[in-house]
Design a protein around this motif. Sequence first.
Motif, PDB file in Angstrom:
ATOM      1  N   ARG A   1     -15.473 -15.596 -18.122  1.00 62.32           N
ATOM      2  CA  ARG A   1     -15.066 -14.193 -17.917  1.00 62.32           C
ATOM      3  C   ARG A   1     -13.565 -14.026 -17.765  1.00 62.32           C
ATOM      4  O   ARG A   1     -13.067 -12.900 -17.780  1.00 62.32           O
ATOM      5  N   VAL A   2     -12.833 -15.152 -17.603  1.00 67.13           N
ATOM      6  CA  VAL A   2     -11.380 -15.057 -17.372  1.00 67.13           C
ATOM      7  C   VAL A   2     -10.633 -15.888 -18.415  1.00 67.13           C
ATOM      8  O   VAL A   2     -10.823 -17.101 -18.515  1.00 67.13           O
ATOM      9  N   LEU A   3      -9.786 -15.223 -19.180  1.00 67.01           N
ATOM     10  CA  LEU A   3      -8.878 -15.893 -20.107  1.00 67.01           C
ATOM     11  C   LEU A   3      -7.548 -16.102 -19.396  1.00 67.01           C
ATOM     12  O   LEU A   3      -6.975 -15.143 -18.868  1.00 67.01           O
ATOM     13  N   THR A   4      -7.071 -17.336 -19.351  1.00 65.80           N
ATOM     14  CA  THR A   4      -5.727 -17.581 -18.821  1.00 65.80           C
ATOM     15  C   THR A   4      -4.826 -18.030 -19.969  1.00 65.80           C
ATOM     16  O   THR A   4      -5.169 -18.943 -20.716  1.00 65.80           O
ATOM     17  N   VAL A   5      -3.691 -17.352 -20.110  1.00 60.11           N
ATOM     18  CA  VAL A   5      -2.695 -17.706 -21.122  1.00 60.11           C
ATOM     19  C   VAL A   5      -1.409 -18.032 -20.379  1.00 60.11           C
ATOM     20  O   VAL A   5      -0.865 -17.181 -19.672  1.00 60.11           O
ATOM     21  N   SER A   6      -0.929 -19.254 -20.506  1.00 64.10           N
ATOM     22  CA  SER A   6       0.296 -19.662 -19.823  1.00 64.10           C
ATOM     23  C   SER A   6       1.303 -20.191 -20.840  1.00 64.10           C
ATOM     24  O   SER A   6       0.990 -21.066 -21.643  1.00 64.10           O
ATOM     25  N   VAL A   7       2.503 -19.624 -20.803  1.00 62.57           N
ATOM     26  CA  VAL A   7       3.609 -20.071 -21.662  1.00 62.57           C
ATOM     27  C   VAL A   7       4.653 -20.668 -20.725  1.00 62.57           C
ATOM     28  O   VAL A   7       5.170 -19.974 -19.851  1.00 62.57           O
ATOM     29  N   HIS A   8       4.945 -21.939 -20.881  1.00 57.75           N
ATOM     30  CA  HIS A   8       5.758 -22.636 -19.872  1.00 57.75           C
ATOM     31  C   HIS A   8       6.486 -23.828 -20.468  1.00 57.75           C
ATOM     32  O   HIS A   8       6.162 -24.271 -21.574  1.00 57.75           O
TER      33      HIS A   8
END
Length: 382
Positions: free
Chosen positions: A172-179
């Motif tokens: 249910r949760v999309l996490t998008v991390s740009v790092h």
Amino acid sequence: MKYNFGAGHPMAPVRLELTVRLATELGLLAAPDVHVVDHGIASDATLTLVHEPAYVAAVHAASDDGVEDVRRGLGTEDDPIFAGMHDAAARIVAGTDGVAQAVWEGRATHGVNVAGGMHHAMPGGAAGFCVYNDAAVAIAGLLAAGAQRVAYIDVDAHHGDGVEAAFWDDPRVLTVSVHQSGATLFPGTGHASDTGGPEAHGSAVNVALPVRTSASGWLRAVDAVLPEAVRAFAPEIIVSQHGCDAHGKDPLSDLDVAVDAQRQVATWVHDLAHEVCGGKWVALGGGGYAVIDVVPLVWCHVLAIAQHRGISPLAPVPPAWRLHVREVLDHEPPELMSDVAGEVRYVPWQTGYDPEDAVDRAIRATRQAAFPLLGVDVSADL
Ligand SMILES: [Zn+2]
Ligand SMILES: [Zn+2]
């Protein structure tokens, strides 16, 4: 302001004081359609939506009785304990949870908590200057309120590991991390191949950038990954973390992302929220240790964008704020709400992949690993 690890710690409360002072000078807290709300202190019941009860008890003990628990990250160099730690950290959680519920219920179109974005806190421990994970608790609160699809977007220089961990196996949760890549920066995680747990393939998207990624490279990477991932996931609400430590002046990372690029990404996230989820958007602060030249500017842009009162990058910084900085902090303040001449330009991904370019290799790795799991066709990338 009481979330204070003490003198010499990079996460100095002055960064919030300067942000609110600048926001006030810019008129961003006084408009009739803007509500500044005190949500109090999150209850233990709210905190344990994400955090282990034993960890919350340990924070209380550290806060009330000065009991360190290094095994749970309390009393480390990154997270020294201090009196009142529990209330200060739980107040940040209440702020984010409060605006998230207001946006979810339609009482507010957008919500911002510049003190939020404590993305490194884990269910069972403090990490990376973060005691309680306000973003994760707020997302858990949205799920408890009936949300089925929440997108979390994290553009801090560091991987959003705590939020990712909290929902690693939750479709249910999309996490998008740009790092900056974990190969060269804390917390060492967030590789392109990390795409979610067995029950949630494709629910984590990680862009791991090389050191010295420029503002235009960063925009190219965000543009190549974020809109397609979010559109494919079709969230009902977006929670975004705008840690601004990717800036070239930031002492804790090795990226080189100008204020204006961070402003542009905030506008993209805002536009995406209107495009895919009826505008439901919660924006948070996060890291950011260039406390005069960068943090107040970036977060005031976020506040302005969330009010549909976007500030030109070439707008002057209000003289009263500049005077305060010069007199009280003995620092020559920025003159403009940007640190480059005009808008940062970038070349979109669709123009072609350059295998010699480390940013392009990072973008390609993310698209190849995550996009098929989200149903996005990447055959044209090859
Ligand atoms: Zn809007
Ligand atoms: Zn950071």
